[in-house]
Design a protein around this motif. Structure first.
Motif, mmCIF file in Angstrom:
data_model
loop_
_atom_site.group_PDB
_atom_site.id
_atom_site.type_symbol
_atom_site.label_atom_id
_atom_site.label_comp_id
_atom_site.label_asym_id
_atom_site.label_seq_id
_atom_site.Cartn_x
_atom_site.Cartn_y
_atom_site.Cartn_z
ATOM 1 N N PHE A 27 69.689 0.145 33.210
ATOM 2 C CA PHE A 27 70.959 0.223 32.492
ATOM 3 C C PHE A 27 70.663 0.979 31.203
ATOM 4 O O PHE A 27 69.913 0.488 30.357
ATOM 5 C CB PHE A 27 71.484 -1.180 32.186
ATOM 6 N N GLY A 28 71.222 2.184 31.061
ATOM 7 C CA GLY A 28 70.763 3.039 29.968
ATOM 8 C C GLY A 28 69.313 3.389 30.235
ATOM 9 O O GLY A 28 68.967 3.885 31.313
ATOM 10 N N LEU A 29 68.445 3.083 29.278
ATOM 11 C CA LEU A 29 67.010 3.268 29.494
ATOM 12 C C LEU A 29 66.282 1.933 29.623
ATOM 13 O O LEU A 29 65.055 1.899 29.665
ATOM 14 C CB LEU A 29 66.410 4.073 28.335
ATOM 15 N N SER A 30 67.040 0.838 29.719
ATOM 16 C CA SER A 30 66.439 -0.486 29.845
ATOM 17 C C SER A 30 66.218 -0.825 31.313
ATOM 18 O O SER A 30 67.145 -0.788 32.121
ATOM 19 C CB SER A 30 67.358 -1.538 29.201
ATOM 20 N N GLY A 31 64.988 -1.162 31.645
ATOM 21 C CA GLY A 31 64.682 -1.552 33.015
ATOM 22 C C GLY A 31 64.610 -0.393 33.977
ATOM 23 O O GLY A 31 64.698 -0.582 35.196
ATOM 24 N N ASN A 32 64.428 0.822 33.466
ATOM 25 C CA ASN A 32 64.274 1.978 34.360
ATOM 26 C C ASN A 32 62.929 1.924 35.081
ATOM 27 O O ASN A 32 61.900 1.667 34.440
ATOM 28 C CB ASN A 32 64.322 3.283 33.571
ATOM 29 N N PRO A 33 62.893 2.194 36.382
ATOM 30 C CA PRO A 33 61.612 2.335 37.090
ATOM 31 C C PRO A 33 61.025 3.716 36.805
ATOM 32 O O PRO A 33 61.052 4.625 37.639
ATOM 33 C CB PRO A 33 62.009 2.164 38.557
ATOM 34 N N SER A 34 60.506 3.889 35.592
ATOM 35 C CA SER A 34 60.144 5.226 35.094
ATOM 36 C C SER A 34 59.061 5.900 35.921
ATOM 37 O O SER A 34 59.133 7.102 36.187
ATOM 38 C CB SER A 34 59.701 5.129 33.630
ATOM 39 N N ASP A 35 58.034 5.139 36.325
ATOM 40 C CA ASP A 35 56.979 5.735 37.145
ATOM 41 C C ASP A 35 57.537 6.244 38.467
ATOM 42 O O ASP A 35 57.183 7.336 38.940
ATOM 43 C CB ASP A 35 55.882 4.706 37.422
ATOM 44 N N LEU A 36 58.410 5.451 39.070
ATOM 45 C CA LEU A 36 58.976 5.831 40.364
ATOM 46 C C LEU A 36 59.940 7.005 40.225
ATOM 47 O O LEU A 36 60.001 7.869 41.113
ATOM 48 C CB LEU A 36 59.681 4.631 40.994
ATOM 49 N N ILE A 37 60.680 7.065 39.123
ATOM 50 C CA ILE A 37 61.559 8.206 38.893
ATOM 51 C C ILE A 37 60.744 9.489 38.757
ATOM 52 O O ILE A 37 61.086 10.531 39.333
ATOM 53 C CB ILE A 37 62.434 7.981 37.641
ATOM 54 N N GLU A 38 59.652 9.422 38.018
ATOM 55 C CA GLU A 38 58.792 10.601 37.871
ATOM 56 C C GLU A 38 58.164 10.993 39.205
ATOM 57 O O GLU A 38 58.051 12.182 39.528
ATOM 58 C CB GLU A 38 57.729 10.334 36.818
ATOM 59 N N ALA A 39 57.774 10.002 40.000
ATOM 60 C CA ALA A 39 57.220 10.293 41.316
ATOM 61 C C ALA A 39 58.280 10.897 42.226
ATOM 62 O O ALA A 39 57.986 11.800 43.029
ATOM 63 C CB ALA A 39 56.641 9.025 41.940
ATOM 64 N N LEU A 40 59.521 10.416 42.112
ATOM 65 C CA LEU A 40 60.624 10.987 42.888
ATOM 66 C C LEU A 40 60.843 12.443 42.497
ATOM 67 O O LEU A 40 61.029 13.307 43.363
ATOM 68 C CB LEU A 40 61.891 10.173 42.654
ATOM 69 N N ARG A 41 60.818 12.718 41.204
ATOM 70 C CA ARG A 41 60.939 14.108 40.751
ATOM 71 C C ARG A 41 59.841 14.969 41.375
ATOM 72 O O ARG A 41 60.095 16.089 41.840
ATOM 73 C CB ARG A 41 60.844 14.152 39.229
ATOM 74 N N ASP A 42 58.623 14.440 41.406
ATOM 75 C CA ASP A 42 57.487 15.228 41.872
ATOM 76 C C ASP A 42 57.488 15.449 43.382
ATOM 77 O O ASP A 42 56.751 16.304 43.872
ATOM 78 C CB ASP A 42 56.177 14.552 41.441
ATOM 79 N N THR A 43 58.309 14.695 44.126
ATOM 80 C CA THR A 43 58.420 14.966 45.565
ATOM 81 C C THR A 43 59.116 16.302 45.822
ATOM 82 O O THR A 43 58.941 16.895 46.886
ATOM 83 C CB THR A 43 59.224 13.868 46.295
ATOM 84 N N GLY A 44 59.941 16.730 44.862
ATOM 85 C CA GLY A 44 60.689 17.981 45.035
ATOM 86 C C GLY A 44 61.869 17.863 45.975
ATOM 87 O O GLY A 44 62.510 18.873 46.289
ATOM 88 N N ALA A 45 62.196 16.641 46.429
ATOM 89 C CA ALA A 45 63.324 16.459 47.349
ATOM 90 C C ALA A 45 64.618 16.930 46.699
ATOM 91 O O ALA A 45 64.831 16.734 45.502
ATOM 92 C CB ALA A 45 63.434 14.996 47.760
ATOM 93 N N ARG A 46 65.509 17.537 47.499
ATOM 94 C CA ARG A 46 66.749 18.129 46.985
ATOM 95 C C ARG A 46 67.976 17.458 47.599
ATOM 96 O O ARG A 46 67.881 16.695 48.548
ATOM 97 C CB ARG A 46 66.777 19.631 47.315
ATOM 98 N N ASP A 47 69.125 17.807 47.023
ATOM 99 C CA ASP A 47 70.430 17.343 47.535
ATOM 100 C C ASP A 47 70.502 15.821 47.603
ATOM 101 O O ASP A 47 71.114 15.247 48.515
ATOM 102 C CB ASP A 47 70.716 17.940 48.913
ATOM 103 N N LEU A 48 69.914 15.158 46.613
ATOM 104 C CA LEU A 48 69.894 13.698 46.605
ATOM 105 C C LEU A 48 71.229 13.133 46.141
ATOM 106 O O LEU A 48 71.913 13.724 45.302
ATOM 107 C CB LEU A 48 68.794 13.195 45.674
ATOM 108 N N THR A 49 71.584 11.977 46.688
ATOM 109 C CA THR A 49 72.679 11.176 46.150
ATOM 110 C C THR A 49 72.041 10.020 45.389
ATOM 111 O O THR A 49 71.279 9.239 45.966
ATOM 112 C CB THR A 49 73.585 10.630 47.259
ATOM 113 N N ILE A 50 72.345 9.929 44.094
ATOM 114 C CA ILE A 50 71.775 8.883 43.254
ATOM 115 C C ILE A 50 72.852 7.843 42.964
ATOM 116 O O ILE A 50 73.930 8.175 42.470
ATOM 117 C CB ILE A 50 71.236 9.451 41.925
#
Length: 238
Positions: A27-50
């Motif tokens: 919520f905002g930046l509280s409780g973000n799964p930051s490591d997993l978000i960065e890993a998701l970015r690094d997958t390079g996957a496109r056309d994602l629905t978030i």
């Protein structure tokens, strides 16, 4: 088979495909799964629905995925802190589905509970209800909202055991327990992983049955979305 993986990159390896729907806690930046978000970015996957309450801020949280042009659609309640989000939407590069915050929470809960849909009065008579089935109950109009089931759910917890039982800390609990139940594959990063024994069942918020993969989150300074302070009081003597 152990649910504990070496790190976020390994836990997401070969799990994210182009076009996938990803539910993300925080919520905002509280409780973000930051490591997993960065890993998701690094997958390079496109056309994602978030699917998330919001998209972080510029350069932080889910804003990283917007910067990398990986997101096609966002299902969210609030996006007012991200200028890049607004620009991509206005430029027609990003599809947005706004959902009232309580409705978003219930759609995630319903998806996790195997409930296909539910009726609510929230949004009736507004653009939120356009194109959705309406029904009358006890003289009031309700709109049908569908439960959300994501291909992958990304969650941040404070404490976990090796079976994936989870405890959350203070306001970082927010959307994380709901997201954890709504993924076909749920991946959790936890600040503390108990390797000896199990968490006290009376303290568990999310049972491990909902969790398939678990990683230790890397220590990091926790970002504050908007830092505000109370004006300093001035005494009568100045």
């Amino acid at each position: 088979m152990s649910k504990l993986w070496p790190d976020a990159e390994a836990a997401l390896h070969e799990t994210i495909t182009d076009g996938a729907t990803i539910a993300v806690g925080g919520f905002g930046l509280s409780g973000n799964p930051s490591d997993l978000i960065e890993a998701l970015r690094d997958t390079g996957a496109r056309d994602l629905t978030i699917v998330s309450n919001n998209m972080g801020v510029d350069g932080k949280g889910l804003g990283l995925l917007l910067e990398n042009r990986q997101v096609r659609k966002v299902v969210a309640s609030y996006v007012g802190e991200n200028k890049l989000f607004a620009q991509q939407y206005l430029d027609g590069q990003l599809e947005v589905e706004f959902v009232p915050q309580g409705t978003l929470a219930e759609r995630l809960r319903a998806g996790g509970a195997g409930i296909a849909g539910f009726y609510t009065r929230t949004g009736v008579g507004t653009p939120v209800a356009e194109g959705k089935p309406l029904e009358e109950f006890d003289g009031e109009t309700y709109v049908l909202e569908r439960g959300i089931v994501a291909d992958v759910a990304l969650v941040h917890a404070y404490r976990a055991d090796l079976e994936g039982n989870l405890v959350f800390r203070h306001t970082a609990r927010n959307f994380n327990p709901l997201v954890a139940t709504a993924g076909r594959l749920t991946v959790v990063e936890a600040e503390v992983v108990e390797e000896d024994g199990f968490l006290d069942p009376d303290t568990v918020v999310t049972p491990g049955i909902f969790v398939q993969r678990l990683v230790r989150s890397a220590p990091r300074v926790k970002d504050i979305e908007q830092r505000t302070v109370r004006p300093r009081a001035v005494s009568a003597a100045g």
